[in-house]
Design a protein around this motif. Structure first.
Motif, PDB file in Angstrom:
ATOM      1  N   GLU A  54       8.062  -9.568  10.063  1.00  0.00           N
ATOM      2  CA  GLU A  54       9.321 -10.204   9.675  1.00  0.00           C
ATOM      3  C   GLU A  54      10.480  -9.204   9.725  1.00  0.00           C
ATOM      4  OE1 GLU A  54       6.348 -10.927   8.734  1.00  0.00           O
ATOM      5  OE2 GLU A  54       6.196 -12.835   7.661  1.00  0.00           O
ATOM      6  N   SER A  55      10.152  -7.916   9.504  1.00  0.00           N
ATOM      7  CA  SER A  55      11.089  -6.827   9.787  1.00  0.00           C
ATOM      8  C   SER A  55      10.252  -5.702  10.395  1.00  0.00           C
ATOM      9  CB  SER A  55      11.761  -6.351   8.492  1.00  0.00           C
ATOM     10  OG  SER A  55      10.818  -5.696   7.656  1.00  0.00           O
ATOM     11  N   ASP A  56      10.915  -4.619  10.786  1.00  0.00           N
ATOM     12  CA  ASP A  56      10.175  -3.421  11.195  1.00  0.00           C
ATOM     13  C   ASP A  56       9.710  -2.761   9.898  1.00  0.00           C
ATOM     14  OD1 ASP A  56       9.380  -0.833  11.755  1.00  0.00           O
ATOM     15  OD2 ASP A  56      10.954  -0.483  13.235  1.00  0.00           O
ATOM     16  N   ARG A  57       8.493  -3.095   9.494  1.00  0.00           N
ATOM     17  CA  ARG A  57       8.036  -2.713   8.148  1.00  0.00           C
ATOM     18  C   ARG A  57       7.801  -1.210   8.007  1.00  0.00           C
ATOM     19  NH1 ARG A  57       4.286  -8.098   6.967  1.00  0.00           N
ATOM     20  NH2 ARG A  57       6.048  -9.341   6.197  1.00  0.00           N
ATOM     21  N   ILE A  58       7.666  -0.495   9.114  1.00  0.00           N
ATOM     22  CA  ILE A  58       7.535   0.963   9.015  1.00  0.00           C
ATOM     23  C   ILE A  58       8.907   1.545   8.681  1.00  0.00           C
ATOM     24  CG2 ILE A  58       7.019   3.075  10.304  1.00  0.00           C
ATOM     25  CD1 ILE A  58       4.874   1.479  11.842  1.00  0.00           C
ATOM     26  N   ALA A  59       9.921   1.167   9.468  1.00  0.00           N
ATOM     27  CA  ALA A  59      11.262   1.726   9.255  1.00  0.00           C
ATOM     28  C   ALA A  59      11.864   1.244   7.935  1.00  0.00           C
ATOM     29  CB  ALA A  59      12.168   1.319  10.426  1.00  0.00           C
ATOM     30  N   VAL A  60      11.679  -0.029   7.630  1.00  0.00           N
ATOM     31  CA  VAL A  60      12.322  -0.588   6.430  1.00  0.00           C
ATOM     32  C   VAL A  60      11.681  -0.012   5.166  1.00  0.00           C
ATOM     33  CG1 VAL A  60      12.780  -2.721   5.149  1.00  0.00           C
ATOM     34  CG2 VAL A  60      13.090  -2.675   7.618  1.00  0.00           C
ATOM     35  N   MET A  61      10.357   0.135   5.149  1.00  0.00           N
ATOM     36  CA  MET A  61       9.717   0.725   3.956  1.00  0.00           C
ATOM     37  C   MET A  61      10.025   2.221   3.854  1.00  0.00           C
ATOM     38  SD  MET A  61       8.405  -1.461   1.938  1.00  0.00           S
ATOM     39  CE  MET A  61       7.536  -0.362   0.813  1.00  0.00           C
ATOM     40  N   ALA A  62      10.130   2.904   5.004  1.00  0.00           N
ATOM     41  CA  ALA A  62      10.491   4.332   4.951  1.00  0.00           C
ATOM     42  C   ALA A  62      11.867   4.465   4.306  1.00  0.00           C
ATOM     43  CB  ALA A  62      10.487   4.928   6.358  1.00  0.00           C
ATOM     44  N   LEU A  86       0.848  -1.202   0.000  1.00  0.00           N
ATOM     45  CA  LEU A  86       0.000   0.000   0.000  1.00  0.00           C
ATOM     46  C   LEU A  86       0.884   1.253   0.000  1.00  0.00           C
ATOM     47  CD1 LEU A  86      -2.892   1.315   0.353  1.00  0.00           C
ATOM     48  CD2 LEU A  86      -2.252   1.547   2.754  1.00  0.00           C
ATOM     49  N   PHE A  87       2.008   1.198   0.731  1.00  0.00           N
ATOM     50  CA  PHE A  87       2.916   2.350   0.757  1.00  0.00           C
ATOM     51  C   PHE A  87       3.459   2.624  -0.648  1.00  0.00           C
ATOM     52  CE2 PHE A  87       4.133   1.111   5.412  1.00  0.00           C
ATOM     53  CZ  PHE A  87       2.976   1.718   5.889  1.00  0.00           C
ATOM     54  N   VAL A  88       3.654   1.570  -1.422  1.00  0.00           N
ATOM     55  CA  VAL A  88       4.128   1.743  -2.800  1.00  0.00           C
ATOM     56  C   VAL A  88       3.032   2.431  -3.628  1.00  0.00           C
ATOM     57  CG1 VAL A  88       4.844   0.527  -4.898  1.00  0.00           C
ATOM     58  CG2 VAL A  88       5.729  -0.197  -2.652  1.00  0.00           C
ATOM     59  N   ALA A  89       1.785   2.001  -3.456  1.00  0.00           N
ATOM     60  CA  ALA A  89       0.671   2.661  -4.161  1.00  0.00           C
ATOM     61  C   ALA A  89       0.616   4.133  -3.768  1.00  0.00           C
ATOM     62  CB  ALA A  89      -0.651   1.966  -3.820  1.00  0.00           C
ATOM     63  N   LEU A 129      15.406 -10.061   5.253  1.00  0.00           N
ATOM     64  CA  LEU A 129      14.750 -11.369   5.472  1.00  0.00           C
ATOM     65  C   LEU A 129      13.225 -11.230   5.483  1.00  0.00           C
ATOM     66  CD1 LEU A 129      16.961 -13.171   8.178  1.00  0.00           C
ATOM     67  CD2 LEU A 129      16.729 -13.761   5.753  1.00  0.00           C
ATOM     68  N   ASP A 130      12.697 -10.258   4.759  1.00  0.00           N
ATOM     69  CA  ASP A 130      11.256 -10.015   4.779  1.00  0.00           C
ATOM     70  C   ASP A 130      10.701 -10.099   3.359  1.00  0.00           C
ATOM     71  OD1 ASP A 130       8.659  -8.999   4.897  1.00  0.00           O
ATOM     72  OD2 ASP A 130       9.140  -7.613   6.523  1.00  0.00           O
ATOM     73  N   HIS A 131       9.990 -11.204   3.103  1.00  0.00           N
ATOM     74  CA  HIS A 131       9.421 -11.455   1.774  1.00  0.00           C
ATOM     75  C   HIS A 131       8.577 -10.298   1.259  1.00  0.00           C
ATOM     76  CE1 HIS A 131       5.609 -13.252   3.816  1.00  0.00           C
ATOM     77  NE2 HIS A 131       6.374 -12.751   4.754  1.00  0.00           N
ATOM     78  N   ARG A 132       7.762  -9.712   2.152  1.00  0.00           N
ATOM     79  CA  ARG A 132       6.833  -8.682   1.653  1.00  0.00           C
ATOM     80  C   ARG A 132       7.561  -7.371   1.322  1.00  0.00           C
ATOM     81  NH1 ARG A 132       2.350 -11.688   1.838  1.00  0.00           N
ATOM     82  NH2 ARG A 132       1.988 -12.890   3.740  1.00  0.00           N
ATOM     83  N   ILE A 133       8.699  -7.122   1.956  1.00  0.00           N
ATOM     84  CA  ILE A 133       9.500  -5.949   1.566  1.00  0.00           C
ATOM     85  C   ILE A 133      10.062  -6.196   0.165  1.00  0.00           C
ATOM     86  CG2 ILE A 133      11.571  -4.578   2.078  1.00  0.00           C
ATOM     87  CD1 ILE A 133       9.367  -4.210   4.214  1.00  0.00           C
TER      88      ILE A 133
END
Ligand code: S3P
Length: 444
Positions: free
Chosen positions: A353-361, A330-333, A398-402
């Motif tokens: 699987e990771s800190d998805r807020i920090a990793v996607m930021a 969704l962040f990509v959208a 190590l996070d598939h969804r990232i």
């Protein structure tokens, strides 16, 4: 590794996505199908099981606990269960790999069996909090010794008999709910869970389908789920619907790449899983649904997705439990939308699987997107539909969804996005890159 996925991979623009795709089986339902079939007395069949590493970790664990679990040449899985209460002492540590669902649900299962088991996992899983299941399972009588911070590796000694509890979920987590329900299966009396915020309800639906005596009541305080212990489960023939969390990547990819038109077949439309579709439609996405039908107690539909200009929204926080795994994409959208998208109330993303807020930021910033990070989400300034800069190497952690989300970002970037390690994709979607090549062949 079950699929030869690339270590590093660069994804750049390929033009429109076109065609029809078959989704892999739903991950949540696949785990549960193996576990519940392993607890039934007799022979169950599972069609369409997700053959990703996470689910294979559950299959291996169920074998180690005494069930016969095999896949035939036609891809149908066969499970001969041992009966509730019949799980055996495993000879070795149970290796859960990257899978939080396997770990937390199996801890629940074993909490009311007379076995002692050690749970180990990869560095990502070993960093994730297990206190949320240790607390209720200890109240039921299990003796659990975890590594500092309530993490893996941990050793669990089940209680027989375990003590039924009434437990109000302190976090909106289907894994915690399911762990307590599974412990309740072999606990005399009624184990009760109060769920103030509804989460995915596959355990409830499937346990009822396997013949457990389970009731769900709505109250002022939320949903009350009661399971009557010392249950007997009867074997089933299960068809696993397509995974909406895997559909998510294609919903966003087709929405952001001009000229795209794809059909996603057999997506599970359980209302506790469709938050992303709601959010994308609020943003202006063109997602049509056809052929809605029942598949083994779950609603499925085919989704036709066409490119559409997206506008920024404030993502309703109440959607969070219904789209928790879909935030990275969704962040990509949002990065391609017109305006500033604000997504708050999703603090659980920090312990995935990771800190998805920090990793996607970090990943989106590296691709030229303006991001403000909040404790519980992100504000993302979109490009208004233009490609983002890209040209960065992203750590998938190590996070598939990232990895898959940033591959989707690469489809609408001026320069390719490199994923440093795409192998984690095999945990949930081994065929992801093959499907991408089929929908949008690489231009080089
Ligand atoms: C899952 C529940 C969710 C989700 C996970 C699968 C399940 O986790 O993120 O991928 O199958 O029950 P939480 O319960 O921790 O939110």
């Amino acid at each position: 590794m079950i699929a030869s996925l690339p270590h590093g991979i660069a994804i750049g623009p390929r033009g429109a996505l076109r065609g029809t795709l078959a989704l892999p089986g739903d991950k949540s339902i696949s785990h549960r199908a193996l576990m519940f079939a392993g607890l039934a007395i007799g022979h169950s069949r599972i069609h369409g099981l997700l053959e990703g590493e996470d689910v294979l970790a559950t299959a291996a664990a169920m074998r180690a606990l005494g069930a016969r679990v095999e896949c035939d040449a036609g891809g149908v899985w066969h499970v001969d269960g041992v009966g509730v209460g019949g799980l055996l002492q495993p000879e070795r540590a149970l290796d859960m790999g990257n899978s939080g669902t396997s770990t937390r649900l199996l801890m629940g299962l074993l909490a009311s069996h007379r076995v002692t088991a050690t749970f180990i996992g990869d560095p990502s899983l070993s960093a994730r909090p297990m206190g949320r299941v240790i607390d209720p399972l200890s109240r039921m009588g299990a003796d659990i010794t975890a590594s500092p911070g309530g993490r893996l590796p941990l050793m669990l000694r089940g209680a027989l008999p375990a003590v039924p509890i009434e437990y109000r979920l302190p976090v909106a987590s289907a894994q915690v709910k399911s762990a307590v329900l599974l412990a309740g299966l072999n606990t005399p009396g009624i184990t009760r869970i109060v769920e103030p915020v509804p989460t995915r309800d596959h355990s409830e639906r499937m346990l009822a389908g396997f013949g457990a005596h389970l009731t769900v009541d709505e109250s002022m305080d939320g949903r009350i789920i009661s399971i009557h212990g010392e249950a007997e489960l009867t074997p089933q023939s299960i068809t696993v619907p397509g995974d909406p969390s895997s559909a998510a990547f294609w919903l966003v990819a087709a929405s952001i790449v001009p000229g795209s038109e794809i059909t996603i077949a057999n997506a599970c439309m359980n209302p506790t899983r469709t938050g992303l579709i709601t959010a994308l439609r609020m943003m202006g996405a063109d997602i049509a649904e056809t052929n809605r039908r029942d598949m083994g107690g779950e609603q499925v539909a085919d989704l036709v997705v066409r490119h559409a200009p997206l506008k920024a929204i404030e993502v309703p926080p109440e959607l969070a439990p219904n789209m928790i795994d879909e935030y990275p994409v969704l962040f990509v959208a949002a990065a391609m939308a017109d305006g500033v998208t604000v997504a708050r109330g999703a603090e659980e993303l920090r312990v995935k699987e990771s800190d998805r807020i920090a990793v996607m930021a970090a990943a989106l910033r590296a691709c030229g997107v303006l991001i403000a990070e909040h404790p519980d989400g992100l504000s993302i300034t979109g490009s208004g539909g233009d490609p983002i800069a890209g040209g960065a190497t992203i750590a998938s952690k190590l996070d598939h969804r990232i990895a898959m989300s940033m591959a989707v970002a690469g489809l609408s970037a001026r320069a390719p996005v490199t994923i440093d390690d795409a192998r984690p994709v095999a945990t949930s979607y081994p065929g992801f890159f093959a499907t991408l090549d089929a929908l949008a062949p690489s231009l080089d």
